[in-house]
Design an enzyme around this catalytic site. Sequence first.
Site, PDB file in Angstrom:
ATOM      1  N   CYS A  60       6.704   7.458  -8.983  1.00 31.24           N
ATOM      2  CA  CYS A  60       5.617   7.819  -8.069  1.00 31.24           C
ATOM      3  C   CYS A  60       5.333   9.318  -8.094  1.00 31.24           C
ATOM      4  O   CYS A  60       6.264  10.129  -7.990  1.00 31.24           O
ATOM      5  CB  CYS A  60       6.029   7.378  -6.662  1.00 31.24           C
ATOM      6  SG  CYS A  60       4.774   7.730  -5.459  1.00 31.24           S
ATOM      7  N   GLY A  77       4.336   2.473 -12.801  1.00 32.79           N
ATOM      8  CA  GLY A  77       3.961   2.439 -11.387  1.00 32.79           C
ATOM      9  C   GLY A  77       2.674   1.655 -11.162  1.00 32.79           C
ATOM     10  O   GLY A  77       1.839   1.541 -12.067  1.00 32.79           O
ATOM     11  N   GLU A  78       2.550   1.159  -9.950  1.00 34.20           N
ATOM     12  CA  GLU A  78       1.307   0.439  -9.583  1.00 34.20           C
ATOM     13  C   GLU A  78       0.136   1.405  -9.471  1.00 34.20           C
ATOM     14  O   GLU A  78      -1.019   1.006  -9.500  1.00 34.20           O
ATOM     15  CB  GLU A  78       1.505  -0.314  -8.272  1.00 34.20           C
ATOM     16  CG  GLU A  78       2.395  -1.527  -8.389  1.00 34.20           C
ATOM     17  CD  GLU A  78       1.806  -2.616  -9.267  1.00 34.20           C
ATOM     18  OE1 GLU A  78       0.734  -3.143  -8.927  1.00 34.20           O
ATOM     19  OE2 GLU A  78       2.426  -2.948 -10.305  1.00 34.20           O
ATOM     20  N   GLY A  96       6.061   8.242  -1.523  1.00 28.19           N
ATOM     21  CA  GLY A  96       6.235   9.247  -2.576  1.00 28.19           C
ATOM     22  C   GLY A  96       7.634   9.378  -3.137  1.00 28.19           C
ATOM     23  O   GLY A  96       7.864  10.229  -3.988  1.00 28.19           O
ATOM     24  N   SER A 155       0.847  -1.191   0.000  1.00 27.83           N
ATOM     25  CA  SER A 155       0.000   0.000   0.000  1.00 27.83           C
ATOM     26  C   SER A 155       0.883   1.242   0.000  1.00 27.83           C
ATOM     27  O   SER A 155       1.979   1.234   0.553  1.00 27.83           O
ATOM     28  CB  SER A 155      -0.875   0.004   1.253  1.00 27.83           C
ATOM     29  OG  SER A 155      -1.487   1.260   1.390  1.00 27.83           O
ATOM     30  N   GLY A 192      31.081  15.346  -8.556  1.00 27.87           N
ATOM     31  CA  GLY A 192      31.156  14.780  -9.900  1.00 27.87           C
ATOM     32  C   GLY A 192      32.399  15.304 -10.591  1.00 27.87           C
ATOM     33  O   GLY A 192      33.162  16.092 -10.015  1.00 27.87           O
ATOM     34  N   ASP A 243      12.063   1.652   1.065  1.00 30.20           N
ATOM     35  CA  ASP A 243      11.392   1.335  -0.201  1.00 30.20           C
ATOM     36  C   ASP A 243      11.291   2.571  -1.098  1.00 30.20           C
ATOM     37  O   ASP A 243      10.608   3.533  -0.760  1.00 30.20           O
ATOM     38  CB  ASP A 243       9.984   0.798   0.120  1.00 30.20           C
ATOM     39  CG  ASP A 243       9.187   0.511  -1.143  1.00 30.20           C
ATOM     40  OD1 ASP A 243       9.783   0.441  -2.229  1.00 30.20           O
ATOM     41  OD2 ASP A 243       7.952   0.364  -1.020  1.00 30.20           O
ATOM     42  N   GLU A 297      -1.499   7.904  -9.338  1.00 31.58           N
ATOM     43  CA  GLU A 297      -0.406   8.269  -8.422  1.00 31.58           C
ATOM     44  C   GLU A 297       0.936   7.782  -8.968  1.00 31.58           C
ATOM     45  O   GLU A 297       1.947   7.825  -8.285  1.00 31.58           O
ATOM     46  CB  GLU A 297      -0.660   7.714  -7.023  1.00 31.58           C
ATOM     47  CG  GLU A 297      -1.824   8.403  -6.335  1.00 31.58           C
ATOM     48  CD  GLU A 297      -1.944   8.082  -4.853  1.00 31.58           C
ATOM     49  OE1 GLU A 297      -0.917   8.006  -4.155  1.00 31.58           O
ATOM     50  OE2 GLU A 297      -3.094   7.904  -4.398  1.00 31.58           O
ATOM     51  N   ARG A 300      -4.108  -0.792  -4.019  1.00 33.27           N
ATOM     52  CA  ARG A 300      -2.924  -0.236  -3.368  1.00 33.27           C
ATOM     53  C   ARG A 300      -3.184   1.178  -2.845  1.00 33.27           C
ATOM     54  O   ARG A 300      -2.539   1.643  -1.915  1.00 33.27           O
ATOM     55  CB  ARG A 300      -1.769  -0.225  -4.365  1.00 33.27           C
ATOM     56  CG  ARG A 300      -0.461   0.176  -3.772  1.00 33.27           C
ATOM     57  CD  ARG A 300       0.684  -0.097  -4.738  1.00 33.27           C
ATOM     58  NE  ARG A 300       1.933  -0.047  -4.021  1.00 33.27           N
ATOM     59  CZ  ARG A 300       2.635   1.078  -3.826  1.00 33.27           C
ATOM     60  NH1 ARG A 300       2.225   2.196  -4.334  1.00 33.27           N
ATOM     61  NH2 ARG A 300       3.737   1.049  -3.126  1.00 33.27           N
ATOM     62  N   GLY A 354      13.151   5.272  -4.278  1.00 33.35           N
ATOM     63  CA  GLY A 354      14.000   6.454  -4.275  1.00 33.35           C
ATOM     64  C   GLY A 354      15.491   6.181  -4.341  1.00 33.35           C
ATOM     65  O   GLY A 354      16.283   7.106  -4.202  1.00 33.35           O
TER      66      GLY A 354
HETATM   67  P1  RVP Z   1      11.932   2.956  -7.226  1.00 35.53           P
HETATM   68  O1  RVP Z   1      12.856   1.881  -6.792  1.00 35.53           O
HETATM   69  O2  RVP Z   1      12.436   4.330  -6.932  1.00 35.53           O
HETATM   70  O3  RVP Z   1      11.542   2.808  -8.672  1.00 35.53           O
HETATM   71  O4  RVP Z   1      10.606   2.825  -6.343  1.00 35.53           O
HETATM   72  C1  RVP Z   1       9.860   1.642  -6.276  1.00 35.53           C
HETATM   73  C2  RVP Z   1       8.769   1.816  -5.253  1.00 35.53           C
HETATM   74  O5  RVP Z   1       7.851   2.826  -5.671  1.00 35.53           O
HETATM   75  C3  RVP Z   1       7.890   0.610  -5.040  1.00 35.53           C
HETATM   76  O6  RVP Z   1       8.463  -0.365  -4.237  1.00 35.53           O
HETATM   77  C4  RVP Z   1       6.649   1.232  -4.420  1.00 35.53           C
HETATM   78  O7  RVP Z   1       6.794   1.465  -3.035  1.00 35.53           O
HETATM   79  C5  RVP Z   1       6.578   2.572  -5.098  1.00 35.53           C
HETATM   80  N1  RVP Z   1       5.584   2.609  -6.174  1.00 35.53           N
HETATM   81  C6  RVP Z   1       5.165   1.625  -6.990  1.00 35.53           C
HETATM   82  N2  RVP Z   1       4.245   2.136  -7.822  1.00 35.53           N
HETATM   83  C7  RVP Z   1       4.123   3.411  -7.485  1.00 35.53           C
HETATM   84  C8  RVP Z   1       3.230   4.395  -8.082  1.00 35.53           C
HETATM   85  O8  RVP Z   1       2.606   4.132  -9.103  1.00 35.53           O
HETATM   86  N3  RVP Z   1       3.127   5.537  -7.471  1.00 35.53           N
HETATM   87  N4  RVP Z   1       4.955   3.701  -6.475  1.00 35.53           N
END
Ligand code: RVP
Length: 498
Positions: free
Chosen positions: A319, A407-408, A314, A262, A487, A358, A431, A418, A360
Site C-alpha cells: 500500500c 495491491g487492490e 496505509g 474500502s 536480533g 488489517d 495507491e 475501493r 502491516g
Molecule cells: P498486508 O497484509 O500488509 O499485505 O496488507 C494487506 C492489506 O492491505 C489488505 O487487507 C488491504 O487492507 C490493504 N490493501 C490492499 N490493496 C492495497 C493497495 O493497493 N493499496 N492495500
Amino acid sequence: MAQYLNETSRTFSEYLLIPGLTTKDCVPNKVSLATPLTKFDGNGKPAIELNIPFVSAIMQSVSDDQMAIALAKNGGLSFIFGSQSIEDQVEMIRKVKNYKAGFVVSTANLTPENTLSDVLSLKAKKGHSTIAITSDGTANGKLLGIVTGRDYRVSTDGLDKKVHSFMTPLSELVTAKLGVTLNQANDIIWEHKLNSLPVIDEDGNFKFFVFRKDYDHHKENPSELSDEQKKLLVGAGINTRDYKERVPALIGAGADVLCIDSSDGFSEWQKDTLEYIKSEYGDSVKVGAGNVVDKEGFLYLVEAGADFVKVGVGGGSICITREQKGIGRGQATALIEVAQARDDYYASTGTYIPICSDGGIAQDYHMVLALAMGADFLMMGRYFARFDESPTRKLLVNGNYVKEYWGEGSNRARNWQRYDMGGDDGLKFEEGVDSYVPYAGRLKDNLAVTLGKIKSTMCSCGTTSITMLKNKAKITLVSSVSIVEGGAHDVILKDANR
Ligand code: RVP
C-alpha cells in the site's frame, strides 16, 4: 485551526511483550485461539466465531475459492475478492460452499439408459469416479443405483453397454435416510466398509453423498471452520457501488459474511451500504465495514450497523496510500485507540463489536502483539500470498521462487471502487504496487509454525486464550537501539543467509 494529535503514530515493531508468570497448566496445547468474527447476539455469543484469529485479505492476489477452502479447513476464513464480476464472485462462493466437507450434492449423475461411454466422459469432465444413477439423471431424481470404477472394465466392456446392465442397483446399496447426522453416516460407512453412502429422502429421491475420504480429511483438520451442514464458512468483499445487485447474489450463493472493502471507510457511502443491507435482511446477514483508524470512525460504522470493524489505513505491505494521499496512521496506534473505543462501547451498551487489524503484519510476532493490543482477529494479505493456495503465479526470479502479489489499488487490480470518492471517472493515481513475495510452500505447514509461535508467546505471557491475553498483556515500547539487540548481534553468523 487543525487539530493536532500529540501522540506519535506507531507500528508493531516498536513494541514488545513482557513475559508474565507461566503456570504449569499454561502450555501451548491448552491454548485456545477461538475468537469472535461478528457482533455478539442476545446470548452473549458471537454470531460467527473463528477457530484461529486469521482472515485472508479481500484481494485478487490472495483470496479466491482455493485459498478460502484451505484457510477454512484450518480454522480461519477468506473474504473472496469483490473486484470481479458478480457472476465470477458468486461462482467462487459456490465452489467453497460445495466443497466436500460432509454432505455433497452430487454433480456427476446419469440415467440407467446412458452408456459406459457416457460414464467415462462424465468421469473425465467432473473428475469424480462415483456416479449416481437416477430416474432423470439429475442430482435429485429417484436413486436407482450407483456406478464406480469397480462396476466396469474399460478393456473388455463395450462402450455402448447400458448403465443398467453394470451399475450397482439400489437393492444392493446401503443408503441412509435424510436427517442422518454426519457422525451417524460415518458409522454406517465404517460398519459396511463403504467408500460412499447415498442419502435419500422418504420418497427415494437422491439428496447427498457422504464420502469416506471426506471424513478422513475432516479428522485431519480438527479446527475446520464449518456450518451446521459441515460446509466450510466463507466471506465475500463488497463495494459501495453495486451492493444492491451484488449482495443478494452473494447471499443466494451461500456467503456466510460480507465485508465492505474500502481503503477509507469513514464515509457516508459505507453508511448507506450498511443501512441498505440491514433494512433488507435485518440481522440475518452479517457485514463488516472499514477501514478506520480512530474512535470516531469506529463509532460511526458501529452506529450504521457494522457487525465488525476493520482497522488500518496505509499499513499494507503493497500500500502506498500514505505516500500518495498523506492519510493514515501507524497500525499499532490506530489499533490501540479503536480497541479502547470498542471496550468503552461494550461497557456502555453491552454490545461487543469485534475489530480486525488489517495490514502491516510483517513478522509472526506482530500477530500476537496485535491480539494483545486488542484485535479480535487479523486480516493479512502478504502472509497468505506466499502460499501454494494463493491464486497467483509462482515464478523463479534471480534464483529464488516467488509468488506475485499486487495491491487492490494498483493499476493491475483496477479496483477503482475501493478508492471511490464519489466521482465516476475512475482512479487517477495508484495507491498500491505490483510486487513479488518469497514463495513459502503450503498454507497448512506455515500456519502450524506461526500458530505454534503465537501459542508459545501466549504461554510466556501466562495466558491460554485471546481474551486473557488482551486483559493480562504487558506491552512495552522499545527504542531503536534495543530493536538491534533483539536480533543476532555482535557475532559472525555461520549461515550467511539467515
Ligand atoms: P498486508 O497484509 O500488509 O499485505 O496488507 C494487506 C492489506 O492491505 C489488505 O487487507 C488491504 O487492507 C490493504 N490493501 C490492499 N490493496 C492495497 C493497495 O493497493 N493499496 N492495500
